[in-house]
Each structure stands twice: as C-alpha cells, then as structure tokens.
Design a protein around this motif. Sequence first.
Motif, PDB file in Angstrom:
ATOM      1  N   VAL A  82     -72.004  -1.490 -16.986  1.00 40.07           N
ATOM      2  CA  VAL A  82     -71.057  -0.687 -16.208  1.00 40.07           C
ATOM      3  C   VAL A  82     -69.684  -0.892 -16.845  1.00 40.07           C
ATOM      4  O   VAL A  82     -69.256  -2.037 -17.047  1.00 40.07           O
ATOM      5  N   ILE A  83     -69.022   0.205 -17.181  1.00 36.82           N
ATOM      6  CA  ILE A  83     -67.666   0.095 -17.728  1.00 36.82           C
ATOM      7  C   ILE A  83     -66.678   0.069 -16.561  1.00 36.82           C
ATOM      8  O   ILE A  83     -66.714   0.947 -15.691  1.00 36.82           O
ATOM      9  N   ILE A  84     -65.826  -0.954 -16.561  1.00 35.31           N
ATOM     10  CA  ILE A  84     -64.768  -1.020 -15.555  1.00 35.31           C
ATOM     11  C   ILE A  84     -63.493  -0.553 -16.242  1.00 35.31           C
ATOM     12  O   ILE A  84     -62.892  -1.285 -17.033  1.00 35.31           O
ATOM     13  N   SER A  85     -63.145   0.721 -16.005  1.00 29.10           N
ATOM     14  CA  SER A  85     -61.952   1.281 -16.654  1.00 29.10           C
ATOM     15  C   SER A  85     -60.721   0.901 -15.845  1.00 29.10           C
ATOM     16  O   SER A  85     -60.683   1.092 -14.625  1.00 29.10           O
ATOM     17  N   LEU A  86     -59.700   0.399 -16.546  1.00 27.12           N
ATOM     18  CA  LEU A  86     -58.471   0.015 -15.858  1.00 27.12           C
ATOM     19  C   LEU A  86     -57.447   1.154 -15.912  1.00 27.12           C
ATOM     20  O   LEU A  86     -56.273   0.961 -15.584  1.00 27.12           O
ATOM     21  N   ALA A  87     -57.910   2.353 -16.324  1.00 32.91           N
ATOM     22  CA  ALA A  87     -56.979   3.453 -16.583  1.00 32.91           C
ATOM     23  C   ALA A  87     -56.153   3.845 -15.354  1.00 32.91           C
ATOM     24  O   ALA A  87     -55.031   4.324 -15.489  1.00 32.91           O
ATOM     25  N   ARG A  88     -56.709   3.653 -14.148  1.00 34.08           N
ATOM     26  CA  ARG A  88     -55.935   4.045 -12.951  1.00 34.08           C
ATOM     27  C   ARG A  88     -55.042   2.912 -12.451  1.00 34.08           C
ATOM     28  O   ARG A  88     -54.274   3.106 -11.527  1.00 34.08           O
ATOM     29  N   MET A  89     -55.168   1.748 -13.046  1.00 25.11           N
ATOM     30  CA  MET A  89     -54.255   0.645 -12.687  1.00 25.11           C
ATOM     31  C   MET A  89     -53.110   0.692 -13.682  1.00 25.11           C
ATOM     32  O   MET A  89     -52.991  -0.138 -14.590  1.00 25.11           O
ATOM     33  N   ASN A  90     -52.254   1.705 -13.511  1.00 25.17           N
ATOM     34  CA  ASN A  90     -51.275   2.023 -14.557  1.00 25.17           C
ATOM     35  C   ASN A  90     -49.838   1.988 -14.045  1.00 25.17           C
ATOM     36  O   ASN A  90     -49.008   2.783 -14.461  1.00 25.17           O
ATOM     37  N   ARG A  91     -49.566   1.041 -13.131  1.00 26.12           N
ATOM     38  CA  ARG A  91     -48.212   1.003 -12.552  1.00 26.12           C
ATOM     39  C   ARG A  91     -47.377  -0.146 -13.116  1.00 26.12           C
ATOM     40  O   ARG A  91     -47.911  -1.201 -13.456  1.00 26.12           O
ATOM     41  N   LEU A  92     -46.072   0.134 -13.187  1.00 27.76           N
ATOM     42  CA  LEU A  92     -45.098  -0.915 -13.497  1.00 27.76           C
ATOM     43  C   LEU A  92     -44.762  -1.538 -12.149  1.00 27.76           C
ATOM     44  O   LEU A  92     -44.194  -0.873 -11.284  1.00 27.76           O
ATOM     45  N   LEU A  93     -45.121  -2.808 -11.931  1.00 24.60           N
ATOM     46  CA  LEU A  93     -44.994  -3.390 -10.595  1.00 24.60           C
ATOM     47  C   LEU A  93     -43.588  -3.925 -10.329  1.00 24.60           C
ATOM     48  O   LEU A  93     -43.070  -3.779  -9.240  1.00 24.60           O
ATOM     49  N   SER A  94     -42.976  -4.552 -11.337  1.00 24.40           N
ATOM     50  CA  SER A  94     -41.594  -5.020 -11.129  1.00 24.40           C
ATOM     51  C   SER A  94     -40.914  -5.280 -12.471  1.00 24.40           C
ATOM     52  O   SER A  94     -41.585  -5.557 -13.468  1.00 24.40           O
ATOM     53  N   VAL A  95     -39.580  -5.168 -12.449  1.00 21.47           N
ATOM     54  CA  VAL A  95     -38.785  -5.488 -13.638  1.00 21.47           C
ATOM     55  C   VAL A  95     -37.713  -6.482 -13.198  1.00 21.47           C
ATOM     56  O   VAL A  95     -37.034  -6.251 -12.198  1.00 21.47           O
ATOM     57  N   ASP A  96     -37.577  -7.586 -13.925  1.00 23.16           N
ATOM     58  CA  ASP A  96     -36.615  -8.633 -13.581  1.00 23.16           C
ATOM     59  C   ASP A  96     -35.764  -8.865 -14.833  1.00 23.16           C
ATOM     60  O   ASP A  96     -36.080  -9.730 -15.650  1.00 23.16           O
ATOM     61  N   LEU A  97     -34.703  -8.054 -14.964  1.00 22.25           N
ATOM     62  CA  LEU A  97     -33.912  -8.126 -16.203  1.00 22.25           C
ATOM     63  C   LEU A  97     -33.170  -9.461 -16.371  1.00 22.25           C
ATOM     64  O   LEU A  97     -33.140  -9.987 -17.488  1.00 22.25           O
ATOM     65  N   PRO A  98     -32.598 -10.049 -15.285  1.00 21.75           N
ATOM     66  CA  PRO A  98     -31.918 -11.330 -15.504  1.00 21.75           C
ATOM     67  C   PRO A  98     -32.846 -12.368 -16.119  1.00 21.75           C
ATOM     68  O   PRO A  98     -32.437 -13.191 -16.930  1.00 21.75           O
ATOM     69  N   ASN A  99     -34.138 -12.331 -15.749  1.00 22.78           N
ATOM     70  CA  ASN A  99     -35.088 -13.286 -16.338  1.00 22.78           C
ATOM     71  C   ASN A  99     -35.922 -12.659 -17.455  1.00 22.78           C
ATOM     72  O   ASN A  99     -36.884 -13.271 -17.954  1.00 22.78           O
ATOM     73  N   ARG A 100     -35.574 -11.417 -17.817  1.00 24.12           N
ATOM     74  CA  ARG A 100     -36.223 -10.701 -18.930  1.00 24.12           C
ATOM     75  C   ARG A 100     -37.749 -10.680 -18.801  1.00 24.12           C
ATOM     76  O   ARG A 100     -38.479 -11.082 -19.718  1.00 24.12           O
ATOM     77  N   ARG A 101     -38.229 -10.212 -17.649  1.00 24.44           N
ATOM     78  CA  ARG A 101     -39.669 -10.145 -17.416  1.00 24.44           C
ATOM     79  C   ARG A 101     -40.018  -8.828 -16.761  1.00 24.44           C
ATOM     80  O   ARG A 101     -39.197  -8.258 -16.045  1.00 24.44           O
ATOM     81  N   ALA A 102     -41.243  -8.407 -16.948  1.00 26.78           N
ATOM     82  CA  ALA A 102     -41.779  -7.280 -16.174  1.00 26.78           C
ATOM     83  C   ALA A 102     -43.210  -7.625 -15.804  1.00 26.78           C
ATOM     84  O   ALA A 102     -43.881  -8.363 -16.525  1.00 26.78           O
ATOM     85  N   VAL A 103     -43.644  -7.106 -14.666  1.00 27.44           N
ATOM     86  CA  VAL A 103     -45.041  -7.288 -14.262  1.00 27.44           C
ATOM     87  C   VAL A 103     -45.669  -5.906 -14.220  1.00 27.44           C
ATOM     88  O   VAL A 103     -45.117  -4.970 -13.622  1.00 27.44           O
ATOM     89  N   ILE A 104     -46.806  -5.776 -14.878  1.00 24.52           N
ATOM     90  CA  ILE A 104     -47.446  -4.469 -14.976  1.00 24.52           C
ATOM     91  C   ILE A 104     -48.930  -4.586 -14.667  1.00 24.52           C
ATOM     92  O   ILE A 104     -49.510  -5.663 -14.787  1.00 24.52           O
TER      93      ILE A 104
END
Length: 473
Positions: A82-104
Amino acid sequence: MIEELIRLLGKDAVLFKKEDLLAYECDAYTLEKALPRAVVFPRNTEETAAVVRLLNRRKIPFIPRGAGTGLSGGATPRGGEVIISLARMNRLLSVDLPNRRAVIQPGYINLHLTQAVADQGYYYAPDPSSQQACTIGGNVGENAGGAHCLKYGVTTNHVLGLKVVLPDGEVTELGGLPDTPGYDLVGLFVGSEGTMGIVTEITVRLMKQPEGVRTVLALFDRVEDASEAVSDIIAAGILPAALEMMDALAIEAVEKGTFPVGYPEGVEAVLLVDVDGVEAGLEEQIRRIVEVCRKHRVREVRPAASEEERARWWANRKTAFGAVGTLSPDYLVQDGVIPRSRLPEVLARIAEIGKEKGVRIANVFHAGDGNLHPLILFDSRVPGETERAVQAGSAILKVCVDAGGSITGEHGVGLEKREEMKYLWTEEELEVQHAVREVFNPEDLCNPGKMLPRPARCAEVKRHSKDSASQQK
Ligand SMILES: Cc1cc2nc3c(=O)[nH]c(=O)nc-3n(C[C@H](O)[C@H](O)[C@H](O)COP(=O)(O)OP(=O)(O)OC[C@H]3O[C@@H](n4cnc5c(N)ncnc54)[C@H](O)[C@@H]3O)c2cc1C
C-alpha cells in the motif's frame, strides 16, 4: 482492507482500481515497475498512524511516497504494497524567523518554502534541481542535495527535528531541541529512504539570504582543463556556493531544451560558478576564479551581465536532465561521488565505459562536490540496449568506489543500487545496517526490499535483531 481504509480516510482518499494505480507503479527510475495494492492519502499524523496500525495488524507492507521524483526506485512498489502518499500533507505549519526555523508537513514542495519566506529575506538552502516538484518529506527520505549544497550542506544539515510514525503506528518525535543529547536519531532517519517509518512533520533551518550573489560562466575546449580548474578553484581557498559542470553531450541537450544559452560551437565543457556572501568580497573572489580558469586554458570566462542572464544560465543547467530527453528516448541517471581531485581520470574512464558498452553518456553534475551524474542514453526498443545501459551504470559506480568515492551522492540506493552496496560494504557491515533498520522496522513492513541487499546470513541476522529490537522497545 479497502473498506477499512475508506472508513478511516474517506472515499476520496483511497485509490484501488488498476487504472488509478498505474500512475504509482514507479518513481522517476523507470526501469523497474510493479503495481501497488492501493494508494492512500492521509491528511495528518493521526490519519497516517491509523493507516499504519491497520496495515501492521494485517501484515501488509507499505511505502511512504512524496512526489515520486526519486531516481533510484525508493517509492516504487515491488508488488502488492500500500502506498502512503503524503501529497495532501502539504501545509506550512509555522515560521519562526527570530529562531530561523519553519515547521512543515512532509508533502510541502521544496521550492515553496523559499518562496514563502523570500520577502522577509530568508530561504531554505537545499535546492535539488527537481525543487519545483519534489517534497521536503522525500528530501528527508533521500537526504537530497542540490547545486548549492557545496557551501551550505545537504538536507541532513538543515533538518532540526522530525515527527515520525513508526512502522507499528506509534508516533514519536526526534530532535527538535537546540541540541539533543544522546544518539543523533534525526541524522539516522534522514536518508533512511522510508525504511524506518513515515515522517509527518519536519522542523527545518531557514537561512538569511546572502547580501550579494555573482555567477561566472566558463567555457572550455577540453573536459580535462575544466575538471582541473574545479579542483584548483577550491584548492585556492575559494568556496563557491555552487560549482556545476556539463560536458559536450549535455551541452547539446540543453541547447535543444527550453532555455538555450547559445554556447559557441565546439565547447567541450561548461562550468557555472556561484559565489555569495558580503558584497565587498565578491569581486575579489570572481577575479581569482577567472585567474584559475585562465591558468587552465579557458576559451571564454565572464560574470553574468544581468540578473536575467544569471537566471537563464541557471534555468539552462537545472533543466538539463529533462533536456536529455531531446537526445534519446530513454536514459538512466547515475549518481556516483568521487574525490574532486580524481575528476579528470574518472571522466575519462566513464567515456571509455560508454564506448565499451556501446552507449552515449552525457555528464551534468555538481563538480564542486565530486558528485557525478552520468546520464546513460539508450533505446529500450533495441534488444540488449537496456541491459548494456544498466551494465554501464554499474561499471561507473565501481570506478567511483575504486577512486575512493561512493555509489550515491544524493539520489539514494532504492531498488536500483542495492547490489552495488556490495562494492562499498562487506557482508558483515551490511548485516550491521540490517540490524539497525530492524530496531525501527522489525517486521520489514515499511518499504521492504529497499536500500540494503539481502545478506547471505540474513535469516540469522533477522532472528537475532528481532530479539534485540523487542528487548530495546
Ligand atoms: C529532473 C530531476 C532532477 C533531480 N535533481 C536532484 C538534485 O539535484 N538533487 C537530489 O538530491 N535529487 C534530485 N533528484 C531526485 C529527487 O527529486 C530527490 O531524491 C527528491 O528528494 C525526491 O523527493 P520526492 O518528494 O519526489 O520523494 P519520492 O520519490 O516520493 O520518495 C523518495 C524516497 O523517500 C521516501 N519518502 C518519501 N516521503 C517520505 C516521508 N514522508 N517519510 C519517510 N520517507 C519518505 C520514499 O519512500 C522514497 O524512498 C532529481 C529528480 C529529477 C526527476
């Protein structure tokens, strides 16, 4: 099983008819193909974990898949998974510029991250040439590289933390702290080609855009001169952001492609060099690069006259793989690495292998990293040509290993290069790698048959590592 999957995810998130499954029978490595049993599209970690628990209960193997641009068959079924496609899990969850990180989420497209933060002066450094299509989850799977990884490092240098669904459906988090004491499990997971679990959230490092960037184009009459210039640029203490090379056959392809540059007749090698950093130092770096190229008998060398010209040179280079389709109905992309000082002799040997096997080989590659991409042209309709192309690929990888290099720089091992792992590792070393994998994936349900060849003493290793895996859990 299909009914249960539909109950978990809804009807529009499960494919199971043959005509729908055909699009998933391989990734961008097209020499091996097989149909999966189903393809599912979870939307979040919880749905992914629920699917994995169901498949684990039924002992049905499964494969994580991003955009399917992988070049070694990592997301290709062997039949019935079974292929588990992650194609629909395509959101940018958060951006933290002071700490230079993003969660996707893992299905987020690589290039979209840089586009999302560019206005604020930031970017995401790993830039595979497929970045308009490939996902960051797939980049984590393959530890993807790119043209600018010479200076800034590959995916593993930019992943700070992972949320993972393990092959039994348990959800866990790895890394994520400013510094994580204990074993580097994020490092272990990045590049594990989907064989240790499914990544459902990724915390990545964002970089500040450099103050200035300049690009130099150098045209050579001899491949040897260009490759010696590559070594000498770095030996001179300059660390370009990117140092790319194309040979004559690759130039022929890109000139027939979508972004021709108009290279003069008879050029045998092109170098494309980016330098970046504080404005004040850039002109001096360019002067020294030009000097090294002249020492190696360059025909023509100059910096880009405008941003448009620079963008065109890069578009020409980045679309090279696709452009090779103008030369041949089929081609196989290889991905070896060598110490860059061995470039001249290895490129000569690759040309000889092409002659021996009766196939044409174009070279487009990250020269600064010594990461070669010989593109082996063949016509699968001609009996025997596919086999000769595959043999040429394997012979090239052997040459890379013998030169002190490796069988993959960034595209992974997948299905394609499992046998070539034996050029690098002894039977015992491969057994150790199996044992590590089986701590995470003891029943081999998660992407089975990828990356590692089956060692001769596998049955014994499997029994042993199952026992130790259950003890560790
Ligand atoms: C034209 C072209 C140019 C390319 N240029 C480059 C380049 O410059 N540099 C480079 O490194 N590669 C390059 N590639 C190869 C490819 O794009 C990369 O390997 C990319 O990282 C694959 O991403 P994907 O989303 O397509 O992953 P897929 O092909 O779908 O999967 C790749 C692997 O990762 C695993 N995987 C996918 N998602 C997850 C997840 N969420 N959790 C765990 N495992 C997962 C899969 O099981 C598989 O083993 C190129 C490919 C093409 C076609």
